[in-house]
Write an enzyme that holds these catalytic residues in place. Structure first.
Site, PDB file in Angstrom:
ATOM      1  N   ASP A   1      -1.045  -6.123  -0.427  1.00 34.13           N
ATOM      2  CA  ASP A   1      -1.488  -5.559   0.851  1.00 34.13           C
ATOM      3  C   ASP A   1      -2.993  -5.373   0.872  1.00 34.13           C
ATOM      4  O   ASP A   1      -3.585  -4.895  -0.108  1.00 34.13           O
ATOM      5  CB  ASP A   1      -0.845  -4.173   1.056  1.00 34.13           C
ATOM      6  CG  ASP A   1       0.425  -4.222   1.869  1.00 34.13           C
ATOM      7  OD1 ASP A   1       0.733  -5.271   2.462  1.00 34.13           O
ATOM      8  OD2 ASP A   1       1.129  -3.196   1.910  1.00 34.13           O
TER       9      ASP A   1
ATOM     10  N   GLU B   1      -1.390  -5.712   8.434  1.00 31.25           N
ATOM     11  CA  GLU B   1      -0.640  -5.218   9.587  1.00 31.25           C
ATOM     12  C   GLU B   1      -1.246  -5.833  10.831  1.00 31.25           C
ATOM     13  O   GLU B   1      -2.422  -5.611  11.144  1.00 31.25           O
ATOM     14  CB  GLU B   1      -0.670  -3.689   9.624  1.00 31.25           C
ATOM     15  CG  GLU B   1       0.086  -3.074   8.448  1.00 31.25           C
ATOM     16  CD  GLU B   1       0.203  -1.565   8.530  1.00 31.25           C
ATOM     17  OE1 GLU B   1      -0.232  -0.981   9.541  1.00 31.25           O
ATOM     18  OE2 GLU B   1       0.727  -0.963   7.574  1.00 31.25           O
TER      19      GLU B   1
ATOM     20  N   GLU C   1       9.156  -4.395  10.652  1.00 29.48           N
ATOM     21  CA  GLU C   1       9.579  -3.090  10.137  1.00 29.48           C
ATOM     22  C   GLU C   1       9.946  -2.119  11.250  1.00 29.48           C
ATOM     23  O   GLU C   1       9.229  -1.974  12.238  1.00 29.48           O
ATOM     24  CB  GLU C   1       8.473  -2.451   9.294  1.00 29.48           C
ATOM     25  CG  GLU C   1       8.867  -1.073   8.765  1.00 29.48           C
ATOM     26  CD  GLU C   1       7.887  -0.475   7.777  1.00 29.48           C
ATOM     27  OE1 GLU C   1       8.157   0.648   7.293  1.00 29.48           O
ATOM     28  OE2 GLU C   1       6.870  -1.108   7.483  1.00 29.48           O
TER      29      GLU C   1
ATOM     30  N   ASP D   1       0.830  -1.206   0.000  1.00 28.60           N
ATOM     31  CA  ASP D   1       0.000   0.000   0.000  1.00 28.60           C
ATOM     32  C   ASP D   1       0.866   1.259   0.000  1.00 28.60           C
ATOM     33  O   ASP D   1       0.356   2.369  -0.138  1.00 28.60           O
ATOM     34  CB  ASP D   1      -0.995   0.003   1.155  1.00 28.60           C
ATOM     35  CG  ASP D   1      -0.336  -0.091   2.523  1.00 28.60           C
ATOM     36  OD1 ASP D   1       0.904  -0.178   2.595  1.00 28.60           O
ATOM     37  OD2 ASP D   1      -1.078  -0.086   3.530  1.00 28.60           O
ATOM     38  N   SER D   2       2.173   1.086   0.075  1.00 25.31           N
ATOM     39  CA  SER D   2       3.106   2.191  -0.145  1.00 25.31           C
ATOM     40  C   SER D   2       2.929   2.791  -1.530  1.00 25.31           C
ATOM     41  O   SER D   2       3.401   3.905  -1.793  1.00 25.31           O
ATOM     42  CB  SER D   2       4.554   1.713   0.038  1.00 25.31           C
ATOM     43  OG  SER D   2       4.801   0.543  -0.729  1.00 25.31           O
TER      44      SER D   2
ATOM     45  N   LYS E   1      -1.340  -9.432   2.570  1.00 24.45           N
ATOM     46  CA  LYS E   1      -0.597  -9.025   3.764  1.00 24.45           C
ATOM     47  C   LYS E   1      -1.450  -8.083   4.596  1.00 24.45           C
ATOM     48  O   LYS E   1      -2.145  -7.224   4.044  1.00 24.45           O
ATOM     49  CB  LYS E   1       0.723  -8.348   3.406  1.00 24.45           C
ATOM     50  CG  LYS E   1       1.547  -7.947   4.654  1.00 24.45           C
ATOM     51  CD  LYS E   1       2.920  -7.444   4.288  1.00 24.45           C
ATOM     52  CE  LYS E   1       2.922  -6.027   3.766  1.00 24.45           C
ATOM     53  NZ  LYS E   1       2.479  -5.035   4.796  1.00 24.45           N
TER      54      LYS E   1
END
Length: 275
Positions: free
Chosen positions: A90, A122, A189, A51-52, A120
């Site tokens: 993501d 978080e 991270e 999502d970056s 993915k």
């Protein structure tokens, strides 16, 4: 007359990544477009459609504004450009943190519409149960602990994690919970080096470090950072190229040729046939 097709290339899958625990380090990079995915595919075990993309491609201030449709669009592009690497997409902010059913529905949509191999998430305090729900229903899930970009509004910015006792304990617990819930790997991270090593030693699935430790089971970077596409890069990024500088030189040369009327030249112009 017979015809034959090129044998399909088998993609790296979740069990292959899981089997690399404590083995040859796993090479991962981000990808958002088909041309970049094609360039990276030969060298990477895993391509993350992160999502970056919201910040790197769309100019957003953080990842919170990224939508499910955006992730699907870029996931489709990366799948078209790659053949061998595992592609993980993501799940964006707001698409999986609530009910397990909603998380599953969104993950299933991403996998169906992109053809990717996994999603993915978080792995915050409430997410482990949703990971387990998705994995039990056939969706491979990668976790993400430590600095969680989707929590930027709560955290007040992008800050390194795990330097203090209680925070360290919580991150370790979240990594354990994600692994125990069935995640096949966990991104670690922006944490203190010692904590990254402890997580790697403590959980049974591979850790993928970014701003963590060389002791992780693999590493990932945002490709555009690693290639030097931006003036500023985080402390944990090593620049392996100067793409920004190369683009600037190429564009300056093009602009000069246009202004001097030396482009297009004879080699770039079509002429009518004689006669």
């Amino acid at each position: 007359m017979s015809s034959h097709r090129e044998a399909p290339v088998r993609r790296v899958a979740a069990p292959d990544i899981l089997a690399r625990k404590s083995g040859t380090p796993i090479v991962c990079l981000t990808a958002y477009t088909a041309p970049m995915a094609e360039l990276l595919d030969e060298h990477c075990d895993l391509l993350l459609v992160g999502d970056s993309v919201g910040m790197v491609v769309h100019g957003l201030p953080n990842t919170v504004g990224v939508t499910l449709d955006m992730m699907i669009l870029h996931g489709q592009a990366v799948m078209r450009g790659s053949r061998r690497a595992m592609v993980v997409v993501d799940l964006p902010f707001g698409s999986y943190e609530g009910s397990a059913e909603v998380a599953y529905d969104n993950a299933a949509r991403v996998m169906k519409e992109t053809g990717c191999s996994a999603v993915k998430v978080e792995a915050g305090p409430t997410v482990a149960a949703n990971i387990e729900y998705m994995v039990r229903r056939g969706i491979p899930v990668m976790g993400h602990v430590g600095l969680r970009p989707q929590a930027v509004m709560v955290e007040g910015g992008f800050k390194a994690k795990g330097k203090g006792g209680e925070e360290r304990r919580l991150i370790l617990e979240e990594a354990r919970a994600a692994a125990d819930a069935g995640a096949f790997a966990v991104v670690v991270e922006g944490v203190a080096e010692g904590l990254a090593r402890e997580i790697t030693q403590d959980i049974a699935v591979p850790t993928i470090g970014i701003g963590a430790s060389a002791g992780c089971d693999g590493q990932i970077l945002v490709t555009d950072d690693m290639l030097g596409l931006f003036d500023w890069t985080p402390k944990f990024v090593r620049r392996y190229g100067d793409i920004r500088g190369e683009i600037a030189k190429a564009v300056a040369a093009y602009a000069e040729d246009v202004r001097n009327r030396t482009f297009p030249g004879p080699a770039e112009i079509y002429y009518a046939k004689a006669g």
